[in-house]
Design an enzyme around this catalytic site. Structure first.
Site, PDB file in Angstrom:
ATOM      1  N   GLU A 254       0.820  -1.216   0.000  1.00 39.48           N
ATOM      2  CA  GLU A 254       0.000   0.000   0.000  1.00 39.48           C
ATOM      3  C   GLU A 254       0.852   1.263   0.000  1.00 39.48           C
ATOM      4  O   GLU A 254       0.396   2.318  -0.425  1.00 39.48           O
ATOM      5  CB  GLU A 254      -0.929   0.009   1.227  1.00 39.48           C
ATOM      6  CG  GLU A 254      -2.394  -0.095   0.857  1.00 39.48           C
ATOM      7  CD  GLU A 254      -3.344   0.077   2.035  1.00 39.48           C
ATOM      8  OE1 GLU A 254      -2.916   0.227   3.190  1.00 39.48           O
ATOM      9  OE2 GLU A 254      -4.556   0.046   1.784  1.00 39.48           O
ATOM     10  N   HIS A 281       9.659 -25.921   0.125  1.00 38.69           N
ATOM     11  CA  HIS A 281       9.018 -26.990  -0.638  1.00 38.69           C
ATOM     12  C   HIS A 281       7.943 -26.432  -1.560  1.00 38.69           C
ATOM     13  O   HIS A 281       7.004 -27.122  -1.920  1.00 38.69           O
ATOM     14  CB  HIS A 281       8.428 -28.024   0.332  1.00 38.69           C
ATOM     15  CG  HIS A 281       9.480 -28.625   1.206  1.00 38.69           C
ATOM     16  ND1 HIS A 281      10.111 -29.805   0.903  1.00 38.69           N
ATOM     17  CD2 HIS A 281      10.064 -28.152   2.343  1.00 38.69           C
ATOM     18  CE1 HIS A 281      11.011 -30.056   1.852  1.00 38.69           C
ATOM     19  NE2 HIS A 281      11.009 -29.072   2.722  1.00 38.69           N
ATOM     20  N   LYS A 397     -13.229   1.812  -2.685  1.00 41.22           N
ATOM     21  CA  LYS A 397     -14.147   2.087  -1.568  1.00 41.22           C
ATOM     22  C   LYS A 397     -15.269   3.021  -2.025  1.00 41.22           C
ATOM     23  O   LYS A 397     -16.427   2.851  -1.654  1.00 41.22           O
ATOM     24  CB  LYS A 397     -13.394   2.763  -0.413  1.00 41.22           C
ATOM     25  CG  LYS A 397     -12.483   1.862   0.388  1.00 41.22           C
ATOM     26  CD  LYS A 397     -11.988   2.642   1.609  1.00 41.22           C
ATOM     27  CE  LYS A 397     -10.815   1.985   2.302  1.00 41.22           C
ATOM     28  NZ  LYS A 397     -10.186   2.849   3.306  1.00 41.22           N
TER      29      LYS A 397
END
Ligand code: PA5
Length: 412
Positions: A254, A281, A397
Site C-alpha cells: 500500500e 518446498h 471504496k
C-alpha cells in the site's frame, strides 16, 4: 538485531546517501510514526490496569492498518508468552468467518475494540452494526479513531470510551500507536519493551548507529534496481512470523505501489511473504531457477530458547536419516535457512540479505516493525511516490459506497 547484506553496494555515493538521510530526517517533523517510540503510554497503562478482570476475550473490529499490526505482534509472541486474554479479530465480511469467530467467544466475557481511523470503513462498521444489535451496552466497547470522525461522534453519543490516533499517523504505520498498543496491552504484552525495541532501531538509524548504513544501502539498492528486481520476498524462518509477513505485505504494497509523484509512471516492488522451511518446498524453486526479478530477505531467530530435540532412534529403512539424531529443532531450522542462503548465494545473481533477531520477545518484534517502517519510507522517497497515501484503495471504496447508496435508494 543484525542485518547482513549480500549484494553489491559499492556504487552508491556517500553524498547520495546523505541526501536520502537528510530527507528522511526532515520527514520526522511531519510524519507521525517516526516519533511513536517516545510517546507517553500512561493513559493506555491506566486503562489496562483498571480493566474489568472478568473479561476473557479482546475482540478487535478493524481491517488493514487497524488490525494487521496487533495481530502480527500477538501471534509472534503467543507461543512463548501465555496471553492474559485471547485476542480475536473481525476483519472480514465473509459471513462464515463472522459466524466462526462468534461461535468461539462468549459475548458476556468479551470486550470489543472498534478500530477505524476514518471511522467509516464498510467492513468494520458493518460488523460493528451486527454485533451492536446483539450487545448494545456502551461499556462493552472501546473505540479507537480520529478525533471528530463519525465513529468518534457515535461513540461519544453512546458514552463509550474513545482513544484517538496521534496526528499524522497513517493506518499501516499505526501499530506502535494506541491502535496496536491497546489490544496488545490488554492481552499482557509488555508494550514498553515493544517501544524500546523500536527506539533502539530509531536511534541506530538516526544517530549513526549500526543500522544506518545497511538501511540506506538496502533502500538504495531496491530503488536503483526496482525495475529489474521488482519482487521482494521476505523469507521468515519461523511460524511465529506468519502474520508479520501479512503486515509487511500490506505496509510495502500500500505504501510503494503507486503512480510516481509528478509523473505518469506506475512503480512498486511487489511484496511476497514466505515462511521457512515450508516454502522451501514450494516457492523456493521459483527463486532459484525462475526469472531474476526477485530480491530475498531472510529473517532468522538467533535463539529460540527451546531445546526440543530429535530423539536418538534408528528406524528401519530410514537409517540414512540417523544424521538427524540428537539435533535440536532450533539448530535444524537454522541449518536449513543457512543452507538455502548458501545455495542462493552460489547462484551469484540473486540479491540477498539476512535479518537476525535475538529471540521471540517484545523488543525483537518492536525492532523488526520499526526497521520495516523505516525501510518503506526510504524506498518510497527514492522511487518518488507518496508513501503515506493510498488512492488506489480509496477508489474501490468509493465505488462500493456508490453501489450501496444506489441499492438503498432502490429498496425504498
Ligand atoms: O493503511 C491504511 O491506511 C489502510 O490499510 C487502512 O488501515 C484500512 O483501510 C482501514 O482504514 P480505517 O482504519 O480508516 O478503517
Amino acid at each position: 538485531m543484525r542485518n547482513r547484506l549480500h549484494f553489491n553496494i559499492s556504487t552508491f555515493e556517500i553524498d547520495e546517501k546523505q541526501k536520502l538521510f537528510n530527507e528522511i530526517d526532515k520527514e520526522c517533523l511531519s510524519i507521525g510514526y517516526y516519533n511513536l517510540p517516545e510517546q507517553n503510554i500512561d493513559n493506555i497503562l491506566e486503562f489496562v490496569n483498571s480493566f474489568d478482570e472478568s473479561v476473557e476475550n479482546i475482540v478487535v473490529l478493524g481491517i488493514g492498518g487497524s488490525s494487521l499490526g496487533a495481530k502480527a505482534v500477538y501471534e509472534f509472541l503467543k507461543p512463548v508468552k501465555k496471553p492474559w486474554r485471547k485476542l480475536y479479530f473481525f476483519e472480514s465480511t465473509d459471513p462464515l468467518n463472522i459466524m466462526e469467530i462468534l461461535s468461539k467467544i462468549e459475548l458476556d466475557k468479551s470486550h470489543f475494540l472498534v478500530i477505524s481511523k476514518s471511522g467509516t470503513t464498510v467492513e468494520t462498521i458493518s460488523i460493528f452494526k451486527y454485533l451492536y444489535a446483539k450487545e448494545s451496552r456502551a461499556t462493552r466497547y472501546t473505540f479507537i479513531t480520529d478525533k471528530e470522525s463519525p465513529l468518534d461522534k457515535f461513540a461519544t453519543k453512546i458514552g463509550s470510551k474513545v482513544f484517538y490516533l496521534p496526528k499524522n499517523v497513517g493506518g499501516r504505520f499505526s501499530v506502535l500507536s494506541v491502535v496496536g498498543l491497546l489490544p496488545l496491552a490488554l492481552c499482557g504484552v509488555n508494550i514498553s519493551e515493544l517501544l524500546k525495541g523500536a527506539k533502539s532501531v530509531k536511534e541506530s538509524f538516526f544517530n549513526d548507529g549500526y543500522l544506518k548504513e545497511s538501511l540506506l544501502n538496502k533502500a538504495m539498492f531496491y530503488a536503483k534496481y526496482h525495475t529489474t528486481y521488482n519482487i521482494n520476498c521476505l523469507f521468515a524462518y519461523s511460524e511465529t512470523l506468519r502474520y508479520f509477513s501479512e503486515w509487511y505485505v500490506q505496509l510495502w504494497g500500500e505504501s510503494l505501489g503507486k503512480k510516481q509523484c509528478n509523473s505518469a509512471f506506475h512503480v512498486g516492488v511487489t511484496p511476497i511473504g514466505l515462511i521457512g522451511p515450508k516454502d522451501q518446498h514450494s516457492f523456493l524453486q521459483l527463486i532459484v531457477e525462475g526469472t531474476r526479478d526477485k530480491s530475498v530477505t531472510f529473517i532468522k531467530i538467533d535463539d529460540f530458547q527451546n531445546e526440543l530435540t530429535i530423539p536418538n532412534i534408528t528406524l528401519p529403512y530410514l537409517e540414512s536419516l540417523d544424521i538427524l539424531n540428537g539435533i535440536t529443532f532450533h539448530d535444524l531450522i537454522t541449518m536449513q535457512s543457512d543452507s538455502v542462503i548458501e545455495a542462493l548465494k552460489a547462484q551469484g545473481d540473486i540479491p540477498l540479505d539476512e535479518i537476525i533477531i535475538e529471540r521471540v520477545d517484545e523488543r525483537s518484534i518492536g525492532q523488526l516493525i520499526y526497521y520495516y517502517e523505516l525501510l518503506t519510507s526510504l524506498v518510497g522517497k527514492l522511487i518518488n511516490v507518496n508513501t503515506y497515501n493510498q488512492p488506489g484503495v480509496e477508489s474501490g471504496k468509493i465505488i462500493l459506497k456508490n453501489k450501496l447508496q444506489k441499492r438503498s435508494k432502490n429498496d425504498k
